[in-house]
Design an enzyme around this catalytic site. Structure first.
Site, PDB file in Angstrom:
ATOM      1  N   ASP A  34       0.818  -1.223   0.000  1.00 17.89           N
ATOM      2  CA  ASP A  34       0.000   0.000   0.000  1.00 17.89           C
ATOM      3  C   ASP A  34       0.848   1.267   0.000  1.00 17.89           C
ATOM      4  OD1 ASP A  34       1.023  -0.124   2.518  1.00 17.89           O
ATOM      5  OD2 ASP A  34      -0.875   0.130   3.581  1.00 17.89           O
ATOM      6  N   GLY A  35       2.184   1.121  -0.107  1.00 17.45           N
ATOM      7  CA  GLY A  35       3.066   2.279  -0.188  1.00 17.45           C
ATOM      8  C   GLY A  35       3.727   2.681   1.114  1.00 17.45           C
ATOM      9  N   LYS A 189      12.947  41.512 -10.989  1.00 16.43           N
ATOM     10  CA  LYS A 189      12.015  40.610 -11.661  1.00 16.43           C
ATOM     11  C   LYS A 189      10.614  40.729 -11.075  1.00 16.43           C
ATOM     12  CE  LYS A 189      12.205  36.433  -8.800  1.00 16.43           C
ATOM     13  NZ  LYS A 189      12.499  35.002  -8.714  1.00 16.43           N
ATOM     14  N   ARG A 191       7.386  38.033 -10.639  1.00 20.70           N
ATOM     15  CA  ARG A 191       6.921  36.660 -10.822  1.00 20.70           C
ATOM     16  C   ARG A 191       5.441  36.660 -11.191  1.00 20.70           C
ATOM     17  NH1 ARG A 191       8.588  31.716 -10.168  1.00 20.70           N
ATOM     18  NH2 ARG A 191      10.586  32.334  -9.252  1.00 20.70           N
ATOM     19  N   THR A 220      12.457  25.374 -12.774  1.00 19.00           N
ATOM     20  CA  THR A 220      11.937  25.643 -14.124  1.00 19.00           C
ATOM     21  C   THR A 220      12.838  26.605 -14.895  1.00 19.00           C
ATOM     22  OG1 THR A 220      10.566  27.486 -13.337  1.00 19.00           O
ATOM     23  CG2 THR A 220       9.564  25.287 -13.340  1.00 19.00           C
TER      24      THR A 220
END
Length: 310
Positions: A34-35, A189, A191, A220
């Site tokens: 079940d993990g 910057k 976001r 990313t």
């Protein structure tokens, strides 16, 4: 002194153990159907100074739970002292309450580690320095800069400018600029989302000069590539990036490939993929972590590890 490893980054743990002159203790880590995670420390650790190496990255929920269970197993096996070694501290970006009804998950992780039985913590390049204050046990905070700076010095770059890709990284950029004898610049910057960033302002002169973007982590690569675009527009001669923790997603990889960044310099604090399509240099922090472990075990100062040899 004994060292054990979770499955978060066993290769790094093996390098740390080799550099420390010891062998990794045997640990069985399995999953129930079940993990659920099951941990058994095979070697006897009663009365030992035990260091548990685990990078809480890539699958942070899985590896954090695994670390907590290993700490509990070690505590119940009567280890004398348990040090959680986190080359990468997961959830570090959630270090403050910056909007209504959100958690401070970095503090929750600290609470969990202490509740599980960690007597001290050893980590590398925390996203925010104040995370050390979330703990009521000793925290040894190391930096990857000695390893990265030593590599960058081999280029003998003239007219180098260290660039912070955002206001929050200015302190790190200042430290690198002093170590490299370089100038400093700052990118402003905005976001737009968790993955998209717009760089609109550049403070500093980079025209015709070699530039180095520095940050503690990237996933990313939105911040790095947006800043690189601004540097290219400002006439930078070359653009490199140095980050301590590279957790790049496929989107981040694609962005780097299509960016003006010539090289990404990073470390092995988290597992790295094979790079065939972009110029990436992966440096090892195993030596620094191993030396810190030995010094902690022998009750010696670790402050000398912050020095960068000429």
């Amino acid at each position: 002194m004994k060292i054990i490893s979770g499955t978060g980054h066993r290769a790094l743990a093996e390098r740390i153990a080799a550099a420390a002159g010891v062998e990794l203790c045997e640990v069985d880590i399995t999953r129930f159907p079940d993990g659920e995670i099951f941990v058994k420390i095979v070697d006897n650790v009663r009365g030992d100074d035990l260091f548990i190496v685990q990078s809480v990255s890539i699958e942070p929920n899985n590896y954090l739970m695994e670390l907590l269970i290993m700490i509990d197993a070690a505590k119940r096996a009567s280890a004398d002292r348990i040090t959680a070694v986190l080359p990468y501290y997961g959830y570090a970006r959630q270090d403050r309450k910056d909007q209504p009804r959100v958690p401070i998950t970095a503090k929750l992780v600290a609470t969990l580690l202490e509740a599980a039985g960690a007597d001290r913590v050893l980590c590398c390049d925390l996203h925010a320095q104040q995370i050390q204050g979330f703990f009521d046990v000793p925290v040894d905070h190391l930096y990857a800069s000695p390893v990265i700076v030593k590599y960058l010095r081999s280029y003998n770059l003239d007219d180098l400018v260290v660039v912070s890709p955002d206001a929050g990284g200015l302190k790190m950029a200042d430290a690198y600029s002093k170590l490299l004898g370089a100038g400093i610049a700052l990118v402003g910057k905005q976001r737009k989302s968790a993955e998209d960033v717009e760089a609109n302002h550049l403070v500093g002169d980079v025209k015709g000069r070699n530039t180095l973007l520095v940050d503690d982590m990237t996933s990313t690569a939105g911040t790095l590539t947006a800043a690189a675009k601004l540097l290219e527009k400002a006439g930078a001669k070359s653009i490199r990036a140095a980050v301590s923790h590279s957790l790049l997603t496929q989107k981040g990889i694609d962005r780097l490939i299509n960016s003006s960044i010539d090289e990404l310099v990073t470390t092995d604090t988290v597992p790295q993929r094979e790079w065939d399509d972009f110029n990436v240099t992966v440096l090892s922090v195993a030596g620094i972590l191993a030396e810190a472990i030995c010094r902690i075990h022998n009750d010696q100062s670790v402050s000398s590890l912050f020095r960068v040899d000429k």
